[in-house]
Motif scaffolding. Structure first.
Motif, PDB file in Angstrom:
ATOM      1  N   VAL A 129      -8.315  20.647  11.551  1.00 15.10           N
ATOM      2  CA  VAL A 129      -8.445  21.691  12.563  1.00 15.10           C
ATOM      3  C   VAL A 129      -9.465  21.186  13.568  1.00 15.10           C
ATOM      4  N   THR A 130      -9.069  21.036  14.816  1.00 14.15           N
ATOM      5  CA  THR A 130     -10.022  20.507  15.795  1.00 14.15           C
ATOM      6  C   THR A 130      -9.600  20.857  17.215  1.00 14.15           C
ATOM      7  N   HIS A 131     -10.611  20.832  18.087  1.00 13.95           N
ATOM      8  CA  HIS A 131     -10.329  20.965  19.519  1.00 13.95           C
ATOM      9  C   HIS A 131     -10.387  19.608  20.208  1.00 13.95           C
ATOM     10  N   GLU A 132     -10.600  18.540  19.424  1.00 10.28           N
ATOM     11  CA  GLU A 132     -10.713  17.210  20.016  1.00 10.28           C
ATOM     12  C   GLU A 132      -9.304  16.666  20.276  1.00 10.28           C
ATOM     13  N   MET A 133      -8.817  16.906  21.483  1.00  9.07           N
ATOM     14  CA  MET A 133      -7.422  16.575  21.754  1.00  9.07           C
ATOM     15  C   MET A 133      -7.199  15.071  21.884  1.00  9.07           C
ATOM     16  N   GLY A 134      -8.273  14.352  22.258  1.00 11.37           N
ATOM     17  CA  GLY A 134      -8.151  12.899  22.301  1.00 11.37           C
ATOM     18  C   GLY A 134      -7.866  12.347  20.907  1.00 11.37           C
ATOM     19  N   PHE A 135      -8.631  12.856  19.947  1.00 13.72           N
ATOM     20  CA  PHE A 135      -8.435  12.473  18.555  1.00 13.72           C
ATOM     21  C   PHE A 135      -7.020  12.847  18.107  1.00 13.72           C
ATOM     22  N   ALA A 136      -6.596  14.048  18.479  1.00 12.18           N
ATOM     23  CA  ALA A 136      -5.275  14.527  18.073  1.00 12.18           C
ATOM     24  C   ALA A 136      -4.186  13.585  18.581  1.00 12.18           C
ATOM     25  N   ARG A 137      -4.311  13.174  19.828  1.00 10.78           N
ATOM     26  CA  ARG A 137      -3.277  12.328  20.412  1.00 10.78           C
ATOM     27  C   ARG A 137      -3.246  10.948  19.733  1.00 10.78           C
ATOM     28  N   ASN A 138      -4.430  10.433  19.400  1.00 13.54           N
ATOM     29  CA  ASN A 138      -4.498   9.104  18.788  1.00 13.54           C
ATOM     30  C   ASN A 138      -4.040   9.076  17.344  1.00 13.54           C
ATOM     31  N   GLU A 189      -0.938  27.043  28.448  1.00 12.24           N
ATOM     32  CA  GLU A 189      -2.185  27.697  28.841  1.00 12.24           C
ATOM     33  C   GLU A 189      -3.375  27.126  28.053  1.00 12.24           C
ATOM     34  N   PHE A 190      -3.158  26.965  26.744  1.00 10.15           N
ATOM     35  CA  PHE A 190      -4.206  26.422  25.874  1.00 10.15           C
ATOM     36  C   PHE A 190      -4.582  25.009  26.316  1.00 10.15           C
ATOM     37  N   LEU A 191      -3.582  24.192  26.571  1.00 12.47           N
ATOM     38  CA  LEU A 191      -3.851  22.805  26.954  1.00 12.47           C
ATOM     39  C   LEU A 191      -4.569  22.740  28.298  1.00 12.47           C
ATOM     40  N   ARG A 192      -4.239  23.679  29.171  1.00 13.60           N
ATOM     41  CA  ARG A 192      -4.894  23.684  30.470  1.00 13.60           C
ATOM     42  C   ARG A 192      -6.378  24.034  30.308  1.00 13.60           C
ATOM     43  N   GLN A 193      -6.641  25.027  29.446  1.00 11.50           N
ATOM     44  CA  GLN A 193      -8.042  25.432  29.246  1.00 11.50           C
ATOM     45  C   GLN A 193      -8.859  24.339  28.585  1.00 11.50           C
ATOM     46  N   ILE A 194      -8.230  23.648  27.667  1.00 14.42           N
ATOM     47  CA  ILE A 194      -8.970  22.675  26.874  1.00 14.42           C
ATOM     48  C   ILE A 194      -8.902  21.300  27.525  1.00 14.42           C
ATOM     49  N   GLY A 195      -8.077  21.237  28.595  1.00 15.41           N
ATOM     50  CA  GLY A 195      -7.728  19.995  29.263  1.00 15.41           C
ATOM     51  C   GLY A 195      -8.819  18.960  29.426  1.00 15.41           C
ATOM     52  N   PRO A 196      -9.973  19.356  29.978  1.00 11.40           N
ATOM     53  CA  PRO A 196     -10.991  18.348  30.288  1.00 11.40           C
ATOM     54  C   PRO A 196     -11.427  17.545  29.059  1.00 11.40           C
ATOM     55  N   ARG A 197     -11.149  18.078  27.869  1.00 11.35           N
ATOM     56  CA  ARG A 197     -11.634  17.377  26.680  1.00 11.35           C
ATOM     57  C   ARG A 197     -10.603  16.399  26.133  1.00 11.35           C
ATOM     58  N   THR A 198      -9.491  16.203  26.863  1.00  7.68           N
ATOM     59  CA  THR A 198      -8.441  15.331  26.330  1.00  7.68           C
ATOM     60  C   THR A 198      -8.838  13.857  26.387  1.00  7.68           C
ATOM     61  N   HIS A 199      -9.894  13.547  27.147  1.00  7.63           N
ATOM     62  CA  HIS A 199     -10.319  12.154  27.365  1.00  7.63           C
ATOM     63  C   HIS A 199      -9.116  11.285  27.719  1.00  7.63           C
TER      64      HIS A 199
END
Lengths: 244, 235
Positions: A192-201, A234-244
């Motif tokens: 469970v995380t908000h770290e979308m960069g990690f999620a993508r990798n 909507e969620f991705l837009r809000q959290i967007g800046p953290r996608t690295h």
């Protein structure tokens, strides 16, 4: 490795999980995301028996978990859990934190448990901290110790409940690095995380929850590049800046 | 006020020192031992454990120790069943009665302290244990209770001072501890001021010694990660 069927969970009158179904194969890496209050933490806590459920079936690492969690200790160690607040034992040094469950649950003799724990600490580059107490460590180090403690039990599944949310920003990466390394070793993981960069990798599959249901499941590229649901966009837009 | 009564009173009052120490230490240790199961029962899920413990602490904390002393020493002896029981050799002796009464009292207070401290251990500690498969028993012996007792060391140190002061009530059931000998001596000399001042100073000195001992224990063991570390003596 994990089978969840029609999981329902009420907190009083509030339905926080509303019919969750989730299958996780051996070696699969799942990232669970969604807005706060969507039920993702509750889901992982139900999966490893820390929360009782109102209905549904859960099978994990070969154990069928009873609804009242009365057999939760059977999973002990087979399902590792990493908490947002680390939950290290404050009165024990790092080495004792790692060896306690090995000795008490796995009945490993102390000397052998300590040797295994030291090897694990070396792997986490924490060998020098074996005799330190949790309060003497930084947040990132504490969380890495917590990961090491769970790994010492040789779990079949690792669950991570927002492992970097309580960390200062500069310490997030060291924990994510450890988790990324683990994912390469074929361990089954739900994160469970908000770290979308990690999620993508790292993720094989991203599960997006909202309002106690799973709205969308997809491989990372599809999830980030072509989200199907409005709520997801909507969620991705809000959290967007953290996608690295 | 005459200085030579002080000088005369000192050896007399010191005669009670041994009994005061015996009562204090025995009552304190016995109280601590009883407080653990009581405190655990206060926190238990089962009402069959919780209610008796709650009633016990309510009764003991709600009534004066002096009254409890009289009940145990004078009261129990009136019951034939007690006089015929194997406990009679113990309950016949004022010293044992005093120790038991003070210990039961101290246990009731400490049980609340233990129960409160258990409640304050973060829930995550229990969850971490469960997720590692650590059994209920080891959860208490290895994780929860060590944290409870380390956190509670200052309160435990206070408790032994309270027990020390309670021990003076034992003089009411004929025990010649410090207060007891002081009373007897005043009856002979009619110099209550000097004698009781001497007794008071002796209590202070014992209390100071206990406080010092617990300071040492705290410095050694009183660490938890849940609060900011105490300034440690740098090696």
């Amino acid at each position: 490795m994990i089978k969840v069927r029609n999981l329902v969970k009420y907190y009083g009158p509030t339905r926080v999980l509303d019919g969750i179904g989730l299958n996780v194969e051996k070696g699969e890496r799942i990232v669970l995301c969604g807005p706060s209050g969507s039920g993702k933490s509750t889901l992982v806590r139900c999966i490893n028996g820390l929360e009782q459920r109102s209905a549904g079936d859960i099978e994990i690492a070969g154990h069928v978990l009873r609804a009242d969690c009365s057999n939760v200790l059977e999973l002990g160690g087979d399902v590792g859990m990493v908490f947002q607040q680390f939950n290290l034992f404050p009165h024990m040094n790092v080495l004792d934190n790692l060896t306690l469950a090995m000795r008490r649950v796995r009945k490993t003799p102390r000397a052998e448990a300590e040797a295994q724990a030291m090897a694990m600490l070396e792997r986490m580059q924490l060998g020098a901290k074996a005799k330190a107490y949790p309060r003497e460590l930084s947040g990132g180090q504490q969380q890495r110790v917590a990961i090491a403690r769970a790994l010492c039990m040789k779990p079949k599944v690792m669950l991570f409940d927002e492992p970097t949310s309580a960390l200062d920003p500069e310490m997030v990466q060291e924990v994510l690095d450890v988790m990324t390394a683990l994912s390469r070793e074929g361990l089954t993981m739900i994160v469970v995380t908000h770290e979308m960069g990690f999620a993508r990798n790292v993720a094989d599959r991203i599960v997006f929850m909202d309002g106690g249901v799973i709205l969308e499941e997809a491989a990372p590229d599809a999830f980030f590049d072509h989200p199907q649901h409005n709520r997801t966009r909507e969620f991705l837009r809000q959290i967007g800046p953290r996608t690295h | 006020m005459s200085p030579d009564i002080f000088i005369k009173a000192t050896p007399i009052v010191l005669q009670g020192l041994q009994l005061t120490l015996i009562i204090t230490i025995c009552s304190f240790v016995l109280g601590q031992i009883l407080a653990l199961p009581l405190g655990l029962a206060r926190q238990a899920n089962s009402p069959l454990l919780r209610w008796p413990a709650a009633i016990y602490t309510f009764l003991i904390r709600g009534s004066p120790l002096l009254v409890q002393l009289f009940i145990i020493y004078y009261g129990l002896g009136q019951i034939p069943a007690v006089r015929n029981s194997i406990l009679w050799p113990i309950l016949r002796e004022p010293l044992y009665c005093g120790i038991i009464a003070i210990a039961l009292n101290s246990a009731a207070y400490m049980a609340e302290v233990v129960a409160g401290a258990l409640r304050r251990v973060p829930k995550g500690q229990t969850e971490a244990c469960i997720s590692l498969g650590i059994s209920r028993r080891h959860r208490f012996t290895d994780v929860l209770l060590p944290q409870v007792y380390r956190e509670q060391l200052p309160n435990i140190g206070n408790e032994i001072i309270l027990v020390l002061k309670s021990s003076s009530l034992a003089s009411a059931i004929t025990i010649m501890e410090i207060t007891g000998v002081a009373r007897a001596f005043t009856a002979r000399t009619f110099a209550p001021f000097e004698v009781f001042i001497t007794a008071g100073i002796l209590y202070l000195a014992i209390g100071f010694a206990f406080t010092f001992l617990f300071r040492l224990l705290e410095r050694r063991y009183g660490i938890t990660g849940t609060r900011t570390p105490a300034p440690e003596a740098s090696a």
